[in-house]
Design an enzyme around this catalytic site. Structure first.
Site, PDB file in Angstrom:
ATOM      1  N   HIS A  40       0.859  -1.189   0.000  1.00 35.42           N
ATOM      2  CA  HIS A  40       0.000   0.000   0.000  1.00 35.42           C
ATOM      3  C   HIS A  40       0.892   1.235   0.000  1.00 35.42           C
ATOM      4  O   HIS A  40       2.094   1.128   0.252  1.00 35.42           O
ATOM      5  CB  HIS A  40      -0.896   0.007   1.249  1.00 35.42           C
ATOM      6  CG  HIS A  40      -0.094   0.037   2.510  1.00 35.42           C
ATOM      7  ND1 HIS A  40       0.335  -1.114   3.149  1.00 35.42           N
ATOM      8  CD2 HIS A  40       0.424   1.069   3.220  1.00 35.42           C
ATOM      9  CE1 HIS A  40       1.070  -0.774   4.187  1.00 35.42           C
ATOM     10  NE2 HIS A  40       1.147   0.535   4.259  1.00 35.42           N
ATOM     11  N   HIS A 128       5.626   6.588  -1.247  1.00 40.10           N
ATOM     12  CA  HIS A 128       6.381   5.379  -1.564  1.00 40.10           C
ATOM     13  C   HIS A 128       5.549   4.168  -1.190  1.00 40.10           C
ATOM     14  O   HIS A 128       4.608   4.267  -0.399  1.00 40.10           O
ATOM     15  CB  HIS A 128       7.690   5.361  -0.767  1.00 40.10           C
ATOM     16  CG  HIS A 128       7.455   5.277   0.713  1.00 40.10           C
ATOM     17  ND1 HIS A 128       7.205   6.389   1.494  1.00 40.10           N
ATOM     18  CD2 HIS A 128       7.393   4.217   1.553  1.00 40.10           C
ATOM     19  CE1 HIS A 128       7.017   6.009   2.748  1.00 40.10           C
ATOM     20  NE2 HIS A 128       7.122   4.695   2.811  1.00 40.10           N
TER      21      HIS A 128
HETATM   22  P1  2AM Z   1       5.935   2.688   5.540  1.00 42.86           P
HETATM   23  O1  2AM Z   1       5.382   1.988   4.362  1.00 42.86           O
HETATM   24  O2  2AM Z   1       6.694   3.885   5.176  1.00 42.86           O
HETATM   25  O3  2AM Z   1       6.710   1.799   6.438  1.00 42.86           O
HETATM   26  C1  2AM Z   1       1.160   0.893   8.331  1.00 42.86           C
HETATM   27  O4  2AM Z   1       1.881   0.671   9.483  1.00 42.86           O
HETATM   28  C2  2AM Z   1       1.852   1.914   7.504  1.00 42.86           C
HETATM   29  O5  2AM Z   1       2.021   3.082   8.262  1.00 42.86           O
HETATM   30  C3  2AM Z   1       3.207   1.460   7.052  1.00 42.86           C
HETATM   31  O6  2AM Z   1       3.177   1.250   5.682  1.00 42.86           O
HETATM   32  C4  2AM Z   1       4.172   2.533   7.430  1.00 42.86           C
HETATM   33  O7  2AM Z   1       4.685   3.199   6.341  1.00 42.86           O
HETATM   34  C5  2AM Z   1       3.332   3.535   8.171  1.00 42.86           C
HETATM   35  N1  2AM Z   1       3.860   3.693   9.514  1.00 42.86           N
HETATM   36  C6  2AM Z   1       4.055   2.748  10.434  1.00 42.86           C
HETATM   37  N2  2AM Z   1       4.539   3.275  11.570  1.00 42.86           N
HETATM   38  C7  2AM Z   1       4.667   4.578  11.345  1.00 42.86           C
HETATM   39  C8  2AM Z   1       5.110   5.666  12.125  1.00 42.86           C
HETATM   40  N3  2AM Z   1       5.518   5.508  13.389  1.00 42.86           N
HETATM   41  N4  2AM Z   1       5.100   6.876  11.558  1.00 42.86           N
HETATM   42  C9  2AM Z   1       4.694   7.052  10.296  1.00 42.86           C
HETATM   43  N5  2AM Z   1       4.249   6.056   9.508  1.00 42.86           N
HETATM   44  C10 2AM Z   1       4.240   4.848  10.025  1.00 42.86           C
END
Ligand code: 2AM
Length: 220
Positions: A40, A128
């Site tokens: 996603h 991304h």
């Molecule tokens: P990422 O793809 O850049 O890792 C679900 O957890 C989504 O939320 C993940 O795809 C992650 O993005 C993002 N995510 C998880 N933890 C996060 C955090 N502490 N701060 C911002 N985005 C987060």
């Protein structure tokens, strides 16, 4: 419950991306590849959200989505956070109109804040799709170079999704509701409790999310 707002690219685009990385899957022992069903593009991360905040969040997400027109993007190139030399998050980038997507992401974050979600410090939005994570730094410069030319077929972003993470040995993402871009929110008198959206189950298996313990602010 742990929530975020996301784009869910169409299967044909994910197929192209899967085909591009397939030859490399076995060559990078330090990378843990995310299962495709979990792919996603995160637009706004809400973290742990109390149940009572959800109705207000839904209404505000519907409203935010209605203010943006559909936009066209394509997967293009790859990179890593915090850097390709010290990669912890290996991702595929998006090419397309950055400004409206950034504004949409900002609006979805603002929707969360207004609904009462305790959000972290605002960060620069870097669209991304996370493909792999690493527990220790991995130098992925060669991988990034090889995939530099990858450019997928453009696809239209027509809706946003509110997704719930079920953490555990196998992270599962469940789409709670989806809202179309560009459709006016229901006017006064219309039922607003669901925010004009559409509920959909999107359960999937597989691991790959940052665990609750090791969670860091989004790289980059
Ligand atoms: P990422 O793809 O850049 O890792 C679900 O957890 C989504 O939320 C993940 O795809 C992650 O993005 C993002 N995510 C998880 N933890 C996060 C955090 N502490 N701060 C911002 N985005 C987060």
């Amino acid at each position: 419950m742990r929530l975020f707002a996301a784009l869910l690219p169409p299967p044909a685009s994910l197929d192209e991306l899967a085909g591009a990385i397939e030859p490399h899957l076995g060559g990078w022992p330090g990378l843990r590849w995310l299962p495709r069903e979990n792919w996603h593009v995160t637009l706004a991360f809400y973290g742990e959200v109390p149940e009572q905040v959800l109705p207000g969040l839904r209404v505000r997400l519907a409203r935010a989505a209605s203010r943006y027109e559909p936009m066209t993007f394509a997967f293009a190139g790859t990179g890593a956070f915090p850097s390709a030399r010290r990669g912890r998050v290996f991702w595929c980038g998006l090419s397309g109109p950055r400004d409206p997507l950034s504004r949409l992401a900002d609006s979805l974050a603002a929707a969360g804040r207004r609904a009462g979600v305790q959000m972290g410090e605002p960060k620069r939005f870097r669209p991304h799709l996370t493909l792999a994570r690493a527990r220790a730094d991995v130098d992925v410069r060669e991988l990034v170079a090889v995939l530099d030319a990858f450019a997928g077929t453009p696809w239209e972003v027509t809706e946003i999704h509110l997704v719930r993470s079920h953490l555990g040995a196998h992270v599962r993402y469940e789409t709670l509701e989806s809202w179309p871009l560009g459709r006016r929110a229901p006017g006064p008198g219309a039922r607003r409790d669901r925010g004009g959206g559409r509920s959909r189950e999107r359960g999937s298996g597989g691991s790959g999310e940052r665990g609750s313990g090791g969670s860091t602010a989004e790289g980059g």
